[in-house]
Design an enzyme around this catalytic site. Structure first.
Site, mmCIF file in Angstrom:
data_model
loop_
_atom_site.group_PDB
_atom_site.id
_atom_site.type_symbol
_atom_site.label_atom_id
_atom_site.label_comp_id
_atom_site.label_asym_id
_atom_site.label_seq_id
_atom_site.Cartn_x
_atom_site.Cartn_y
_atom_site.Cartn_z
ATOM 1 N N ASP A 12 0.812 -1.212 0.000
ATOM 2 C CA ASP A 12 0.000 0.000 0.000
ATOM 3 C C ASP A 12 0.848 1.266 0.000
ATOM 4 O O ASP A 12 0.613 2.193 -0.777
ATOM 5 C CB ASP A 12 -0.946 0.005 1.209
ATOM 6 C CG ASP A 12 -1.946 -1.136 1.168
ATOM 7 O OD1 ASP A 12 -2.334 -1.534 0.048
ATOM 8 O OD2 ASP A 12 -2.333 -1.630 2.237
ATOM 9 N N ARG A 92 -0.055 3.810 16.375
ATOM 10 C CA ARG A 92 -0.466 4.886 15.474
ATOM 11 C C ARG A 92 -0.303 6.286 16.069
ATOM 12 O O ARG A 92 0.184 7.196 15.384
ATOM 13 C CB ARG A 92 -1.911 4.674 15.008
ATOM 14 C CG ARG A 92 -2.119 3.400 14.178
ATOM 15 C CD ARG A 92 -1.177 3.329 12.991
ATOM 16 N NE ARG A 92 -1.439 2.176 12.146
ATOM 17 C CZ ARG A 92 -0.625 1.145 12.002
ATOM 18 N NH1 ARG A 92 0.521 1.094 12.690
ATOM 19 N NH2 ARG A 92 -0.935 0.158 11.198
ATOM 20 N N ASP A 121 -7.327 2.648 10.304
ATOM 21 C CA ASP A 121 -6.183 3.557 10.321
ATOM 22 C C ASP A 121 -6.488 4.898 9.662
ATOM 23 O O ASP A 121 -5.875 5.916 10.012
ATOM 24 C CB ASP A 121 -4.978 2.909 9.643
ATOM 25 C CG ASP A 121 -4.220 1.997 10.583
ATOM 26 O OD1 ASP A 121 -4.424 2.100 11.813
ATOM 27 O OD2 ASP A 121 -3.420 1.180 10.099
ATOM 28 N N SER A 173 -2.212 -8.254 3.761
ATOM 29 C CA SER A 173 -1.783 -6.975 4.314
ATOM 30 C C SER A 173 -1.238 -7.285 5.695
ATOM 31 O O SER A 173 -1.977 -7.744 6.572
ATOM 32 C CB SER A 173 -2.958 -5.996 4.403
ATOM 33 O OG SER A 173 -2.558 -4.807 5.064
#
Length: 409
Positions: A12, A92, A121, A173
């Site tokens: 990605d 994050r 996210d 992923s």
């Protein structure tokens, strides 16, 4: 235009890097946070530059991640939906902090990330940037671009000679930190079937784990892990060793269908050997050192704490307030817990609290029992009063009201 991109080197973000150059004519600075994931960071830096990044920054934030994000969540007992140790969600807000700092130093116009519009996210990055510097624009290429699937992304990567590990046969992923990994997409999306063996990144298959168990003793000081087998260790060394032992024995595999931030049910494969072991040990110590009312109330707030982390609200006033509450509860949570790891399982074999709220004379069922049993009958009578009254009223056995007094006498 100058853009700072959260870059992992995966499919990605590799596609996003090239796409931002082509569609925005942007100067892209690739930022990669080392959270302890099993990656080749020099190779990631080279790949970013070869893909066209103006500059690549690899930042070792492992200690910061554990001390400021993982340990507070551990002390809170925060597991999303009671199971997920949230390795990625806890990383994050730290990544966002560093992205914003880098963007401010470099005079960047925007921050970009590789999350999709329906991904958790997307909200975490957007909310974090909004909390720290709302002047910065947040760009999500996966929302804007013309690519409709991971197969399209793979084709784009091949067309622009971007090396990627994902393929049509293995379109996972993957994400990871020292606290745990996650694997999504591909065959995992079909919840009816067992996850493929290659979906697991770090843990041994429990069926093939060693026949001989390992034991370890984890020491805590006010809710924080501080020692392993009696040896004081800093967070990085301690979590690394616990993760290594857990992975060896296949501990910490979580195959989970969860409710996403958007309310979509999704399946993921999580591996968190350290998270599984340390959460269990911490909870066992709390069982002995917290009074009932505090423990039960904290359990309810743990669910809210986990939701705040998962929903990208780390920088909220409520999370800060909950941390203050948790810190108060952890003053007595010190001691050690001994555990046995074997074939995917972890069990407690010894508890050594410094100050247990445990009175053997009250709990014993042998000659040491000194509980005043006759007092129990009176307590039970008073405790059951609301139920007794209700049952009598429903049965018509309650005494009728006395006749009203003559007010004129």
């Amino acid at each position: 235009m100058k853009i700072v991109l959260a870059y992992s080197g995966g499919l990605d973000t590799s596609v996003a890097l090239k796409w931002l150059q082509l569609h925005y004519g942007a100067e892209v600075i690739a930022y990669c946070a080392n959270l302890g994931q099993p990656d080749d960071f020099p190779a990631i830096e080279r790949k970013a530059l070869e893909t066209g990044a103006h500059r690549a920054v690899v930042d070792d934030v492992r200690t910061d991640y554990l001390e400021r994000f993982v340990y507070p969540a551990l002390r809170a007992g925060a597991l999303y939906e009671g199971r997920y140790p949230m390795a990625a969600p806890l990383g994050r807000p730290l990544i966002v902090e560093r992205l914003v700092e880098l963007a401010q130093r470099e005079g960047a116009d925007a921050i970009a990330h590789g999350a999709t519009g329906k991904g958790n996210d997307q909200v975490r990055f957007y909310s974090g940037v909004a909390a720290l510097d709302p002047r910065l624009k947040v760009i999500a290429p996966a929302i804007e671009w013309e690519l409709k699937s991971r197969d399209d992304e793979i084709a784009f990567a091949h067309a622009h000679r971007i090396p990627v590990q994902a393929s049509a046969a293995r379109p996972y992923s993957m994400d990871g930190t020292l606290w745990g990994t996650s694997t999504e997409c591909g065959a995992i999306d079909d919840f009816r079937y067992e996850a493929p063996a290659d979906a697991y990144q770090i843990t041994q298959d429990p069926l093939h784990a060693p026949a001989r168990p390992d034991e370890l003793t984890i020491g805590f000081t006010e809710g924080r892990p501080t020692s392993l087998d009696g040896t004081p260790l800093a967070p990085l060394a301690l979590v690394s060793r616990v993760a290594e032992l857990g992975a060896k024995h296949g501990v910490g595999r979580i195959d989970m269908v969860e409710n996403s931030l958007l309310g979509i049910k999704s399946r993921a494969i999580y591996e968190s050997p350290a998270g599984t072991i340390l959460h269990l040990a911490h909870a066992e110590l709390e069982d002995l050192t917290l009074d009932r009312e505090t423990q039960h109330y904290k359990a309810a707030l743990a669910m809210k704490y986990a939701e705040l982390v998962y929903y990208g609200q780390w920088f909220s006033p409520l999370r800060e307030a909950l941390d203050a509450f948790v810190s108060s509860t952890q003053r007595s949570v010190s001691g050690a817990i001994r555990l046995r790891l074997h074939k995917g399982s972890v069990c407690v074999i010894e508890r050594q609290p410094e100050a247990a709220l445990y009175d053997y004379g009250l709990t014993a069922h042998d000659g040491a029992d000194r509980f005043d049993h006759p007092s129990g009958q009176g307590f039970a009578y008073v405790w059951s009063m609301p139920m007794r009254i209700r049952a009598r009223v429903l049965a018509g056995d309650a005494r009728p009201y006395p006749p009203p007094a003559d007010r004129h006498r």
